[in-house]
Design a protein around this motif. Structure first.
Motif, PDB file in Angstrom:
ATOM      1  N   ALA A 191     -21.414   1.045  39.641  1.00 37.63           N
ATOM      2  CA  ALA A 191     -20.065   1.511  39.978  1.00 37.63           C
ATOM      3  C   ALA A 191     -20.069   2.556  41.088  1.00 37.63           C
ATOM      4  CB  ALA A 191     -19.378   2.071  38.728  1.00 37.63           C
ATOM      5  N   VAL A 192     -21.026   3.490  41.047  1.00 36.81           N
ATOM      6  CA  VAL A 192     -21.061   4.536  42.066  1.00 36.81           C
ATOM      7  C   VAL A 192     -21.288   3.924  43.445  1.00 36.81           C
ATOM      8  CG1 VAL A 192     -22.301   6.579  42.881  1.00 36.81           C
ATOM      9  CG2 VAL A 192     -21.822   6.290  40.434  1.00 36.81           C
ATOM     10  N   ASP A 193     -22.229   2.986  43.531  1.00 40.32           N
ATOM     11  CA  ASP A 193     -22.496   2.327  44.810  1.00 40.32           C
ATOM     12  C   ASP A 193     -21.297   1.503  45.258  1.00 40.32           C
ATOM     13  OD1 ASP A 193     -25.672   2.653  45.244  1.00 40.32           O
ATOM     14  OD2 ASP A 193     -25.220   2.416  43.112  1.00 40.32           O
ATOM     15  N   ALA A 194     -20.602   0.873  44.296  1.00 43.72           N
ATOM     16  CA  ALA A 194     -19.423   0.076  44.637  1.00 43.72           C
ATOM     17  C   ALA A 194     -18.324   0.953  45.218  1.00 43.72           C
ATOM     18  CB  ALA A 194     -18.908  -0.660  43.401  1.00 43.72           C
ATOM     19  N   ALA A 195     -18.144   2.148  44.633  1.00 48.88           N
ATOM     20  CA  ALA A 195     -17.115   3.053  45.151  1.00 48.88           C
ATOM     21  C   ALA A 195     -17.398   3.432  46.601  1.00 48.88           C
ATOM     22  CB  ALA A 195     -17.042   4.304  44.278  1.00 48.88           C
ATOM     23  N   HIS A 196     -18.668   3.651  46.925  1.00 47.56           N
ATOM     24  CA  HIS A 196     -19.024   3.985  48.309  1.00 47.56           C
ATOM     25  C   HIS A 196     -18.870   2.772  49.224  1.00 47.56           C
ATOM     26  CE1 HIS A 196     -20.283   8.020  47.444  1.00 47.56           C
ATOM     27  NE2 HIS A 196     -21.204   7.634  46.567  1.00 47.56           N
ATOM     28  N   VAL A 222     -23.200 -12.025  29.966  1.00 47.06           N
ATOM     29  CA  VAL A 222     -23.121 -10.583  29.699  1.00 47.06           C
ATOM     30  C   VAL A 222     -23.713  -9.798  30.865  1.00 47.06           C
ATOM     31  CG1 VAL A 222     -23.907  -8.737  28.164  1.00 47.06           C
ATOM     32  CG2 VAL A 222     -23.102 -10.895  27.203  1.00 47.06           C
ATOM     33  N   PHE A 223     -24.783 -10.319  31.439  1.00 45.71           N
ATOM     34  CA  PHE A 223     -25.383  -9.691  32.616  1.00 45.71           C
ATOM     35  C   PHE A 223     -24.382  -9.633  33.768  1.00 45.71           C
ATOM     36  CE2 PHE A 223     -27.479 -10.692  36.709  1.00 45.71           C
ATOM     37  CZ  PHE A 223     -28.150  -9.496  36.920  1.00 45.71           C
ATOM     38  N   HIS A 224     -23.716 -10.763  34.047  1.00 44.83           N
ATOM     39  CA  HIS A 224     -22.717 -10.790  35.122  1.00 44.83           C
ATOM     40  C   HIS A 224     -21.545  -9.862  34.798  1.00 44.83           C
ATOM     41  CE1 HIS A 224     -24.843 -13.930  37.118  1.00 44.83           C
ATOM     42  NE2 HIS A 224     -24.544 -14.875  36.255  1.00 44.83           N
ATOM     43  N   ARG A 225     -21.110  -9.869  33.539  1.00 48.52           N
ATOM     44  CA  ARG A 225     -19.973  -9.050  33.121  1.00 48.52           C
ATOM     45  C   ARG A 225     -20.241  -7.565  33.349  1.00 48.52           C
ATOM     46  NH1 ARG A 225     -19.013  -9.257  26.871  1.00 48.52           N
ATOM     47  NH2 ARG A 225     -18.766 -11.474  27.342  1.00 48.52           N
ATOM     48  N   GLY A 226     -21.451  -7.123  33.027  1.00 47.95           N
ATOM     49  CA  GLY A 226     -21.767  -5.706  33.116  1.00 47.95           C
ATOM     50  C   GLY A 226     -22.344  -5.264  34.442  1.00 47.95           C
ATOM     51  N   SER A 227     -22.490  -6.183  35.392  1.00 44.70           N
ATOM     52  CA  SER A 227     -23.151  -5.825  36.647  1.00 44.70           C
ATOM     53  C   SER A 227     -22.357  -4.815  37.465  1.00 44.70           C
ATOM     54  CB  SER A 227     -23.416  -7.085  37.484  1.00 44.70           C
ATOM     55  OG  SER A 227     -22.203  -7.762  37.788  1.00 44.70           O
ATOM     56  N   LEU A 228     -21.048  -4.751  37.278  1.00 50.55           N
ATOM     57  CA  LEU A 228     -20.266  -3.734  37.991  1.00 50.55           C
ATOM     58  C   LEU A 228     -20.488  -2.358  37.392  1.00 50.55           C
ATOM     59  CD1 LEU A 228     -18.126  -2.783  40.015  1.00 50.55           C
ATOM     60  CD2 LEU A 228     -16.385  -3.419  38.325  1.00 50.55           C
ATOM     61  N   LEU A 280     -33.229  -2.773  41.984  1.00 56.01           N
ATOM     62  CA  LEU A 280     -33.162  -3.718  43.099  1.00 56.01           C
ATOM     63  C   LEU A 280     -32.106  -3.295  44.110  1.00 56.01           C
ATOM     64  CD1 LEU A 280     -34.143  -6.380  44.309  1.00 56.01           C
ATOM     65  CD2 LEU A 280     -32.423  -7.569  42.909  1.00 56.01           C
ATOM     66  N   LEU A 281     -30.980  -2.783  43.620  1.00 56.01           N
ATOM     67  CA  LEU A 281     -29.918  -2.329  44.509  1.00 56.01           C
ATOM     68  C   LEU A 281     -30.403  -1.202  45.420  1.00 56.01           C
ATOM     69  CD1 LEU A 281     -26.872  -2.369  45.272  1.00 56.01           C
ATOM     70  CD2 LEU A 281     -26.511  -0.712  43.431  1.00 56.01           C
ATOM     71  N   HIS A 282     -31.125  -0.254  44.850  1.00 56.57           N
ATOM     72  CA  HIS A 282     -31.591   0.883  45.636  1.00 56.57           C
ATOM     73  C   HIS A 282     -32.766   0.525  46.552  1.00 56.57           C
ATOM     74  CE1 HIS A 282     -29.716   3.759  42.441  1.00 56.57           C
ATOM     75  NE2 HIS A 282     -28.820   3.241  43.260  1.00 56.57           N
ATOM     76  N   TRP A 283     -33.497  -0.530  46.177  1.00 58.06           N
ATOM     77  CA  TRP A 283     -34.657  -0.935  46.980  1.00 58.06           C
ATOM     78  C   TRP A 283     -34.275  -1.905  48.093  1.00 58.06           C
ATOM     79  CZ3 TRP A 283     -37.314  -5.879  46.841  1.00 58.06           C
ATOM     80  CH2 TRP A 283     -38.471  -5.905  47.637  1.00 58.06           C
ATOM     81  N   ALA A 284     -33.439  -2.905  47.743  1.00 61.41           N
ATOM     82  CA  ALA A 284     -33.156  -3.980  48.698  1.00 61.41           C
ATOM     83  C   ALA A 284     -31.746  -3.936  49.266  1.00 61.41           C
ATOM     84  CB  ALA A 284     -33.400  -5.339  48.035  1.00 61.41           C
ATOM     85  N   GLY A 285     -30.856  -3.154  48.682  1.00 60.52           N
ATOM     86  CA  GLY A 285     -29.500  -3.080  49.192  1.00 60.52           C
ATOM     87  C   GLY A 285     -28.530  -3.941  48.408  1.00 60.52           C
ATOM     88  N   TRP A 286     -27.246  -3.707  48.665  1.00 66.23           N
ATOM     89  CA  TRP A 286     -26.169  -4.346  47.908  1.00 66.23           C
ATOM     90  C   TRP A 286     -26.229  -5.873  47.972  1.00 66.23           C
ATOM     91  CZ3 TRP A 286     -22.135  -2.435  44.913  1.00 66.23           C
ATOM     92  CH2 TRP A 286     -21.124  -3.350  44.604  1.00 66.23           C
ATOM     93  N   THR A 287     -26.236  -6.428  49.171  1.00 63.49           N
ATOM     94  CA  THR A 287     -26.156  -7.884  49.321  1.00 63.49           C
ATOM     95  C   THR A 287     -27.335  -8.579  48.667  1.00 63.49           C
ATOM     96  OG1 THR A 287     -24.889  -7.667  51.365  1.00 63.49           O
ATOM     97  CG2 THR A 287     -25.993  -9.776  50.978  1.00 63.49           C
ATOM     98  N   SER A 288     -28.539  -8.088  48.894  1.00 63.96           N
ATOM     99  CA  SER A 288     -29.721  -8.720  48.307  1.00 63.96           C
ATOM    100  C   SER A 288     -29.696  -8.642  46.782  1.00 63.96           C
ATOM    101  CB  SER A 288     -30.984  -8.040  48.836  1.00 63.96           C
ATOM    102  OG  SER A 288     -31.113  -8.242  50.225  1.00 63.96           O
ATOM    103  N   VAL A 326     -13.333   3.366  47.718  1.00 61.60           N
ATOM    104  CA  VAL A 326     -12.211   3.476  46.781  1.00 61.60           C
ATOM    105  C   VAL A 326     -12.486   4.622  45.823  1.00 61.60           C
ATOM    106  CG1 VAL A 326     -11.588   1.034  46.922  1.00 61.60           C
ATOM    107  CG2 VAL A 326     -13.266   1.788  45.211  1.00 61.60           C
ATOM    108  N   ASN A 327     -11.405   5.142  45.223  1.00 59.06           N
ATOM    109  CA  ASN A 327     -11.563   6.180  44.210  1.00 59.06           C
ATOM    110  C   ASN A 327     -11.780   5.541  42.844  1.00 59.06           C
ATOM    111  OD1 ASN A 327      -9.039   5.296  43.320  1.00 59.06           O
ATOM    112  ND2 ASN A 327      -7.940   6.936  44.377  1.00 59.06           N
ATOM    113  N   ALA A 328     -11.949   6.391  41.828  1.00 60.95           N
ATOM    114  CA  ALA A 328     -12.272   5.885  40.498  1.00 60.95           C
ATOM    115  C   ALA A 328     -11.165   5.007  39.919  1.00 60.95           C
ATOM    116  CB  ALA A 328     -12.554   7.055  39.556  1.00 60.95           C
TER     117      ALA A 328
END
Length: 429
Positions: A38-43, A28-34, A162-170, A47-49
């Motif tokens: 989502a906002v960061d993924a779009a950037h 469930v964690f993996h499923r909902g991680s997008l 974690l995304l905002h602190w360490a970045g997407w890849t980390s 891509v658009n919505a």
């Protein structure tokens, strides 16, 4: 005096189930991680919505399409191997997503997560069926589905921070590491049956597979389970996964914080309602379909009030809406109870896979239909949908509720006729 299998069942069932549930929490964690990124993924992928929505649709479509094949594999190879394979696929998917800088690799990552996710829940349900007595199955099924939602709660704020602190890849490498840790626990602790691994049977031919699937499908209870899952799941699932947040912010004018709080309340209420639904099913097994109709009717009724309310709905009404939607997930699990009731153990995987298709097909249809209606109903020149557009879009739900309710009634009657023919006093539907 306890026999060896009874002793093994009592001593090991709790541990095996707990680790299997941990695997589902991770799924469930993996499923909902997008959804929470989502906002960061779009950037990141520029891509658009609409294009971003294809990530989720691809993941859900693969999940739904794999349910029957996975059910067949589950009956052949057992839960342990499928939980291991599913966990490995989800880890690989998160690795792809962590390293992706273009859309194709990102979609490939979500597809891998969908494949692995498809193997997880029904594998855990098979463990419940084999390790616990039948009278405990409704409660254990509800607890499994309910506790799995901890993945959505535990993965939201920590992953975003974690995304905002360490970045997407980390952040997504960390998600992959969490999945790998749970996978190791499954390898060490999970076993298929209390008495050890079942004897390996002959590899099934296509004829064998077709015969088992047809036998599972022929049972009216299997189709009753599928349509139960269909009619009860989609409204709450689509609200939580995609369209609830835009409806609350753009349609109802709530602040992002208030909208997020309502979605969190919905998940928390779901955790509380699961055991209640399970208790009702266990106490009134002859009237499970009454509960299905009650959940569906209450959801449709509250939506009718929200959509017909002049102007924006008051806060109390939106709270009532999310509380009612919180019962949708536990209600959909009644479908799996039907699969267990009407199929022998050797067909539980196939029957459960068939049932699990229902709600996810309905959810995919509603995700796409709401998006289409929003595009059509949004006035020209506006960049975001207004409340009127959302009203038309969410009204699509009534078509799905009508179809599902008719089918549930149809197969409930068929299941009752079958049971009456075998045992006239028993009609547990």
């Amino acid at each position: 005096m306890l026999t060896a299998p009874d002793s093994a069942r009592r001593s090991g069932a709790g541990l095996v189930w707990a680790v299997a549930v941990a695997a589902y929490v991770a799924a469930v964690f993996h499923r909902g991680s997008l959804g929470v990124t989502a906002v960061d993924a779009a950037h990141r992928f520029e891509v658009n919505a609409s294009a971003l929505a294809t990530f989720s649709v691809a993941q859900l479509a693969v999940y739904a399409a794999m349910q029957v094949p996975v059910g067949v594999l589950l009956d052949r190879f057992g839960s342990r191997l499928l939980l291991i394979a599913g966990g490995a696929l989800m880890v690989a998917g998160q690795l792809c997503f962590a390293l992706a800088t273009d859309v194709p690799l990102a979609i490939a990552g979500r597809v891998l997560i969908g494949l692995g996710d498809a193997m997880t829940f029904i594998s855990v349900l098979r463990i419940v069926a084999l390790w616990f007595p039948g009278r405990r199955y409704p409660m254990m099924t509800q607890l499994t589905g309910t506790l799995g939602q901890l993945g959505a709660i535990l993965g939201a704020l920590p992953l975003v921070a974690l995304l905002h602190w360490a970045g997407w890849t980390s952040a997504f490498l960390t998600a992959a590491a969490v999945g790998a840790s749970v996978l190791l626990m499954v390898v060490v602790a999970v076993r298929d049956t209390p008495g050890g691994p079942p004897p390996a049977g002959a590899t099934p031919t296509l004829t064998d597979v077709r015969r088992e699937l047809l036998a599972a499908w022929a049972a009216p209870g299997t189709r009753l389970g599928l349509w139960t899952h269909f009619v009860t799941q989609f409204s709450g699932a689509v609200f939580a996964l995609l369209w609830g947040y835009p409806f609350l912010v753009q349609g109802q004018g709530l602040s992002p914080t208030a909208a997020a709080s309502l979605l969190t309340l919905m998940t928390a209420a779901m955790l509380l309602m699961g055991p209640v639904v399970a208790h009702l099913c266990a106490r009134h097994p002859f009237h499970r379909s009454v509960l299905v109709f009650a959940i569906t009717g209450a959801t449709a009724a509250v939506w009718a009030v929200v959509l017909a309310w002049p102007g924006r709905a008051p806060a109390w009404l939106l709270v009532v809406l999310v509380l009612v939607l919180a019962v949708n997930g536990p209600g959909s699990l009644i479908g799996f109870d039907y699969a267990r009731s009407f199929n022998p153990v050797n067909r539980i995987g196939s029957a459960t896979g068939v049932v699990n298709v229902g709600g996810f097909v309905a959810s995919i249809v509603l995700v796409l239909a709401v998006g289409l209606v929003l595009d059509l109903a949004t006035p020209a020149g506006q960049t975001t949908p207004d409340l009127t557009a959302f009203r038309w879009a969410f009204a699509v739900q009534y078509v799905l509720w009508a179809l599902g309710a008719v089918q549930v009634l149809r197969y409930r009657n068929a299941a009752r006729r079958e049971l009456a023919a075998r045992a006239p006093a028993a009609t547990p539907t």
